[in-house]
Scaffold this motif. Sequence first.
Motif, PDB file in Angstrom:
ATOM      1  N   ARG A  57      15.975  84.047 -86.029  1.00  0.00           N
ATOM      2  CA  ARG A  57      16.623  83.192 -85.030  1.00  0.00           C
ATOM      3  C   ARG A  57      15.707  82.039 -84.648  1.00  0.00           C
ATOM      4  NH1 ARG A  57      17.587  88.232 -82.765  1.00  0.00           N
ATOM      5  NH2 ARG A  57      16.280  87.748 -80.953  1.00  0.00           N
ATOM      6  N   ALA A  58      14.410  82.314 -84.545  1.00  0.00           N
ATOM      7  CA  ALA A  58      13.442  81.264 -84.200  1.00  0.00           C
ATOM      8  C   ALA A  58      13.394  80.193 -85.289  1.00  0.00           C
ATOM      9  CB  ALA A  58      12.062  81.868 -83.981  1.00  0.00           C
ATOM     10  N   VAL A  59      13.432  80.604 -86.546  1.00  0.00           N
ATOM     11  CA  VAL A  59      13.437  79.633 -87.646  1.00  0.00           C
ATOM     12  C   VAL A  59      14.710  78.789 -87.590  1.00  0.00           C
ATOM     13  CG1 VAL A  59      13.483  79.341 -90.161  1.00  0.00           C
ATOM     14  CG2 VAL A  59      11.911  80.994 -89.129  1.00  0.00           C
ATOM     15  N   ALA A  60      15.843  79.429 -87.314  1.00  0.00           N
ATOM     16  CA  ALA A  60      17.105  78.686 -87.218  1.00  0.00           C
ATOM     17  C   ALA A  60      17.001  77.585 -86.164  1.00  0.00           C
ATOM     18  CB  ALA A  60      18.258  79.636 -86.902  1.00  0.00           C
ATOM     19  N   GLN A  61      16.428  77.908 -85.024  1.00  0.00           N
ATOM     20  CA  GLN A  61      16.289  76.889 -83.975  1.00  0.00           C
ATOM     21  C   GLN A  61      15.272  75.828 -84.360  1.00  0.00           C
ATOM     22  OE1 GLN A  61      16.224  79.689 -80.407  1.00  0.00           O
ATOM     23  NE2 GLN A  61      17.683  78.106 -79.768  1.00  0.00           N
ATOM     24  N   ASP A  62      14.214  76.239 -85.059  1.00  0.00           N
ATOM     25  CA  ASP A  62      13.233  75.276 -85.544  1.00  0.00           C
ATOM     26  C   ASP A  62      13.870  74.303 -86.533  1.00  0.00           C
ATOM     27  OD1 ASP A  62      10.556  74.198 -85.851  1.00  0.00           O
ATOM     28  OD2 ASP A  62      10.499  75.206 -87.797  1.00  0.00           O
ATOM     29  N   LEU A  63      14.870  74.778 -87.272  1.00  0.00           N
ATOM     30  CA  LEU A  63      15.574  73.937 -88.241  1.00  0.00           C
ATOM     31  C   LEU A  63      16.645  73.063 -87.585  1.00  0.00           C
ATOM     32  CD1 LEU A  63      15.981  76.521 -91.135  1.00  0.00           C
ATOM     33  CD2 LEU A  63      14.438  74.535 -91.082  1.00  0.00           C
ATOM     34  N   GLY A  64      16.899  73.263 -86.288  1.00  0.00           N
ATOM     35  CA  GLY A  64      17.828  72.403 -85.575  1.00  0.00           C
ATOM     36  C   GLY A  64      19.069  73.064 -85.019  1.00  0.00           C
ATOM     37  N   ALA A  65      19.195  74.397 -85.151  1.00  0.00           N
ATOM     38  CA  ALA A  65      20.342  75.076 -84.545  1.00  0.00           C
ATOM     39  C   ALA A  65      20.300  74.891 -83.036  1.00  0.00           C
ATOM     40  CB  ALA A  65      20.331  76.567 -84.890  1.00  0.00           C
ATOM     41  N   ILE A  66      21.468  74.651 -82.430  1.00  0.00           N
ATOM     42  CA  ILE A  66      21.514  74.442 -80.976  1.00  0.00           C
ATOM     43  C   ILE A  66      21.397  75.755 -80.217  1.00  0.00           C
ATOM     44  CG2 ILE A  66      22.813  72.298 -81.136  1.00  0.00           C
ATOM     45  CD1 ILE A  66      25.330  73.968 -80.285  1.00  0.00           C
ATOM     46  N   ALA A  67      21.695  76.872 -80.903  1.00  0.00           N
ATOM     47  CA  ALA A  67      21.578  78.192 -80.290  1.00  0.00           C
ATOM     48  C   ALA A  67      21.407  79.217 -81.394  1.00  0.00           C
ATOM     49  CB  ALA A  67      22.816  78.521 -79.460  1.00  0.00           C
ATOM     50  N   ALA A  68      20.761  80.319 -81.059  1.00  0.00           N
ATOM     51  CA  ALA A  68      20.586  81.428 -81.993  1.00  0.00           C
ATOM     52  C   ALA A  68      20.793  82.714 -81.202  1.00  0.00           C
ATOM     53  CB  ALA A  68      19.206  81.388 -82.635  1.00  0.00           C
ATOM     54  N   LEU A  69      21.813  83.460 -81.575  1.00  0.00           N
ATOM     55  CA  LEU A  69      22.204  84.649 -80.823  1.00  0.00           C
ATOM     56  C   LEU A  69      21.779  85.929 -81.504  1.00  0.00           C
ATOM     57  CD1 LEU A  69      25.902  83.658 -80.007  1.00  0.00           C
ATOM     58  CD2 LEU A  69      23.882  83.379 -78.536  1.00  0.00           C
ATOM     59  N   ASP A  70      21.312  86.873 -80.682  1.00  0.00           N
ATOM     60  CA  ASP A  70      21.108  88.249 -81.129  1.00  0.00           C
ATOM     61  C   ASP A  70      22.408  88.983 -80.815  1.00  0.00           C
ATOM     62  OD1 ASP A  70      20.498  90.948 -81.458  1.00  0.00           O
ATOM     63  OD2 ASP A  70      18.567  90.790 -80.430  1.00  0.00           O
ATOM     64  N   PRO A  71      23.105  89.506 -81.824  1.00  0.00           N
ATOM     65  CA  PRO A  71      24.389  90.146 -81.544  1.00  0.00           C
ATOM     66  C   PRO A  71      24.280  91.337 -80.596  1.00  0.00           C
ATOM     67  CG  PRO A  71      23.725  90.499 -83.828  1.00  0.00           C
ATOM     68  CD  PRO A  71      22.764  89.527 -83.238  1.00  0.00           C
ATOM     69  N   ALA A  72      23.103  91.917 -80.492  1.00  0.00           N
ATOM     70  CA  ALA A  72      22.918  93.048 -79.583  1.00  0.00           C
ATOM     71  C   ALA A  72      22.772  92.604 -78.134  1.00  0.00           C
ATOM     72  CB  ALA A  72      21.700  93.872 -80.003  1.00  0.00           C
ATOM     73  N   ASP A  73      22.501  91.333 -77.913  1.00  0.00           N
ATOM     74  CA  ASP A  73      22.254  90.830 -76.557  1.00  0.00           C
ATOM     75  C   ASP A  73      23.479  90.250 -75.866  1.00  0.00           C
ATOM     76  OD1 ASP A  73      19.625  91.574 -76.649  1.00  0.00           O
ATOM     77  OD2 ASP A  73      18.843  89.552 -76.997  1.00  0.00           O
ATOM     78  N   VAL A  74      24.605  90.172 -76.572  1.00  0.00           N
ATOM     79  CA  VAL A  74      25.818  89.615 -75.978  1.00  0.00           C
ATOM     80  C   VAL A  74      26.940  90.643 -76.038  1.00  0.00           C
ATOM     81  CG1 VAL A  74      25.245  87.194 -76.407  1.00  0.00           C
ATOM     82  CG2 VAL A  74      26.486  88.478 -78.122  1.00  0.00           C
ATOM     83  N   ASP A  75      27.808  90.626 -75.040  1.00  0.00           N
ATOM     84  CA  ASP A  75      28.923  91.578 -75.020  1.00  0.00           C
ATOM     85  C   ASP A  75      29.889  91.332 -76.171  1.00  0.00           C
ATOM     86  OD1 ASP A  75      27.988  92.884 -72.757  1.00  0.00           O
ATOM     87  OD2 ASP A  75      29.055  91.531 -71.394  1.00  0.00           O
ATOM     88  N   ASP A  76      30.187  90.063 -76.428  1.00  0.00           N
ATOM     89  CA  ASP A  76      31.141  89.710 -77.474  1.00  0.00           C
ATOM     90  C   ASP A  76      30.634  88.433 -78.147  1.00  0.00           C
ATOM     91  OD1 ASP A  76      33.300  89.155 -79.109  1.00  0.00           O
ATOM     92  OD2 ASP A  76      34.695  88.757 -77.475  1.00  0.00           O
ATOM     93  N   VAL A  77      30.225  88.564 -79.400  1.00  0.00           N
ATOM     94  CA  VAL A  77      29.638  87.428 -80.117  1.00  0.00           C
ATOM     95  C   VAL A  77      30.624  86.267 -80.205  1.00  0.00           C
ATOM     96  CG1 VAL A  77      28.728  86.648 -82.347  1.00  0.00           C
ATOM     97  CG2 VAL A  77      28.038  88.868 -81.421  1.00  0.00           C
TER      98      VAL A  77
END
Length: 194
Positions: free
Chosen positions: A53-73
């Motif tokens: 997820r950190a690499v995705a944001q480093d590449l320019g993603a506006i958000a990176a979600l951990d599916p375990a951290d949200v009720d509904d992805v």
Amino acid sequence: MQTGAGTVLNVLRPTAHSSLVVFGAGSVGLSAVMAAVAQGASVVAVDPVASRRAVAQDLGAIAALDPADVDDVATAVREITRGGTHHALDTTGRPAVISQAIGSLRPRGTLALVGIGKTAEFDIMTVMTKGIQLRGVIEGDAVPQRFIPHLIALHAQGRLPVEKLITRYPFSGILAAARAAASGEVIKPVLTFG
């Protein structure tokens, strides 16, 4: 690289005013993130591995979600993208993830499937009433003789930083490279000789 970037550039073709959610931030997913960001699209990455997820944001993603951290992805993605993404890319081949990808899309969105799987169940009425397109893609629908030079040109322009995905190992470290790849510690292990 060809599968992820090719799916974005040859099939989904996001614009500067569109959005993409990428499920799975391995080498295929992160290649897709890079390609979409290069086109100016807003990208959300979903992956359970924090380093990816950190690499995705480093590449320019506006958000990176951990599916375990949200009720509904799907709901979280729709909130981030203000109504749902224009495009979704599944690299996992997992039925539950494919359903999340469909739920993340706005009306007339497109889901590209590149992950290897057997079967998936999804709500047909959602697909029909929202006019969602499901598209299977093999190796980015690319013609390598034309597409690889295009990727090289994007890299030369600094718009496709593939080196951020690579971790080099000496050939004697092949087992360590395999373990690191299997654990998610590295994205793309590359063996070197000499």
